[in-house]
Design an enzyme around this catalytic site. Structure first.
Site: not given
Lengths: 81, 458
Positions: B82, B158, B182
């Site tokens: 990420k 996310s 997330s």
């Protein structure tokens, strides 16, 4: 929840207090978020919390170390409120 | 081995093939890079691809093997991270335009470094909701990450880019972060496994934080054995992260096949059994039946736990970004900026009340774990929503989608419990996830049950 919390004047004065400018086009959206937060917070804030309960300075997820009791008496007998 | 055959393997199998000489690390990385070229224009998982660097690192692994040296347990395994993790030489975006002007990171985040040290090869940085404040990965600056199972739908967030990259078979392993869900929400939406270990168990050093009280980092994978291997490599003390536990590492891979072995599994009822699409509860029931979990337990005051998590997140996020909100408000993602501003305005007494309630909830949940070792709950209130969908409806109510996709994950991360999100779905349907939740530091038990569920569901 106190109505003044959601008052635009409150929002503006609070933002001014922390030096946060709010553009005019953002006021409605911000107010909507604050209303939602206030609605969610209301039952939590109405929930009494004993004086002996403190937040964790560095949160430790383990249960074994817990010695709290909501009655306000620490189970391990360290202190009472 | 063909590229398609390589991409179908999990990380453990790729590493075994590389270590045995059946596959070269360069072949594994080339297959992954080719998959990015073929699919990422549609899916938008990646914000940066390390093509030259990944091939160089793959060649280095192949040379180590040719020299008869130890390449590490993840030898030649492509992975993604990420874009809130520091990657040496790349600016850490955290999904934002504002940070794009920052200088490149000078060292890798702890988790990136640990996977690389184990022989894994970083092929790219992945898309996310701006500053991790969202459950959809619809990013105003870097676009929407699409769900590989149905590209009209979101991947969840996310950590959506990481979950989608694993679900699409582009990489077998990826790193994400989980503050309120997330990792678990995108894992559920994309139909992959996601691990959120106990709070403080895996170092967050070098990760751009969101709400530090709740921020966790962890892996996505397509098998429980990969999650277990990643956990074994990632967890353990790190003085660079002030909340990282000093407990010594406890390896879970050797315990993975122990089965249920007397563990008491219960289903979470009450709050966790209402306010969702019927299919969500059918998935939980299916998992519970497979595990023989007949008992239902309820977490006390769970609605308040969710509210407290919501408040704390808003305040800590608003505080973290206050300077940027003062000077660069127009450069934030419009979906995020008002929420962060609202968080900056929340009274301090509300925040402290929520933090003190956290201790009460922690104590009450500890009593639940005297009745059961493992708790089963839904991960999301629905399957992956359509891109651009603003609301979700069930029980005759229409509610905003963005803040409510985490209703079942938020109370669990509120007190830092370890969770594996296990994909459970009917044939042909969109995937749904089930949370397998354990007591703090019981990752081995959580992964054992997740492994059992994986076996029973396959």
């Amino acid at each position: 929840m106190d109505e003044s919390t959601l008052n635009p004047a409150w929002m503006e004065s609070s933002a001014a207090a922390i030096g946060l400018p709010i553009a005019a086009e953002r006021v409605a959206g911000l107010r909507a978020h604050l209303e939602r937060i206030a609605e969610m917070a209301a039952p939590l804030l109405a929930r009494s919390i004993p004086d002996a309960i403190e937040s964790a300075q560095v949160f430790e997820a383990g249960f074994a170390e817990l010695n709290l009791s909501e009655s306000g008496v620490l189970k391990s007998g360290v202190r009472e409120p | 081995m063909s590229p398609a055959e390589i991409l179908a393997l999990d990380a453990t199998a790729i590493a075994a093939a590389v270590r045995s000489g059946a596959l070269r690390a360069r072949q594994a990385v080339e297959a992954s890079l080719e998959a990015i070229r073929a699919r990422d224009s549609e899916l938008n998982c990646f914000t940066h691809v390390f093509e030259a660097e990944a091939l160089r690192d793959a060649d280095a692994i192949d040379r180590i093997l040719a020299d008869g040296k130890e390449p590490g347990p993840l030898a030649g395994v492509p992975f993604a991270a990420k874009n809130l993790f520091d990657i040496a030489g790349l600016t850490t975006l955290a999904g934002s335009k504002i940070l794009a002007a920052n200088p490149p990171a000078v060292r890798d985040a702890a988790v990136v470094a640990r996977l690389k040290a184990a022989g894994a090869i970083l092929v790219g940085a992945t898309n996310m909701d701006e500053f991790a404040y969202g459950f959809v990965t619809e990013n105003a600056h870097y676009g929407t990450t699409r769900n590989p199972r149905d590209s009209s739908r979101v991947a969840g967030g996310s950590s959506g880019g990481s979950a989608a990259a694993v679900a699409a078979g582009i990489v077998p392993l990826a790193l994400g972060s989980d503050t309120n869900g997330s990792i678990r929400v995108p894992a559920a939406f994309c139909g992959v496994y996601g691990l959120k270990a106990t709070y403080g168990r895996i170092s967050r050093a070098g990760a751009f934080l969101f709400a530090a009280s709740f921020d966790h980092v962890g892996p996505f994978a397509r098998s429980t054995r990969d999650l277990a291997l990643a956990f074994d490599l990632l967890h353990g003390p790190d003085t660079r992260d002030p909340v990282c536990s000093t407990r010594p590492p406890e390896l879970v891979s050797p315990l993975l096949e122990k089965g249920l072995g007397g563990l008491r599994v219960a289903v979470l009822g009450g709050y966790f059994a209402r306010g969702a699409e019927p299919g969500v509860f059918a998935a939980v029931e299916k998992a519970a039946r497979a595990l023989g979990a007949a008992e239902t337990v309820e977490l006390p005051e769970v609605e308040l736990a969710r509210a407290a998590a919501f408040l704390i997140t808003a305040v800590e996020g608003g505080n973290l970004h206050l300077d940027r909100l003062r000077t660069r408000a127009a450069d934030f993602d419009p979906a995020v900026v008002d929420r962060l501003m609202a968080g900056a305005l929340i009274p301090a007494s509300w925040y402290m009340h929520a933090q003190r309630f956290r201790r009460i909830f922690q104590e009450k949940v500890s009593r639940i774990f005297q009745q059961a070792d493992i708790l089963i709950a839904p991960a999301t209130p629905c399957a992956a929503i359509q891109a651009g969908q603003k609301t979700i409806s069930f029980d005759g109510r229409e509610i905003p989608a963005r803040p409510n996709l985490g209703i079942f994950t938020q109370p669990i991360s509120f007190i830092g419990l370890p969770v594996v999100c296990v994909p459970v779905a009917e044939s042909g349907a969109l995937p749904l996830g089930v949370q397998v939740i354990g007591a703090p530091y019981r990752e081995a038990e959580v992964l054992r049950v997740a492994r059992r569920l994986e076996t029973l569901m396959s």
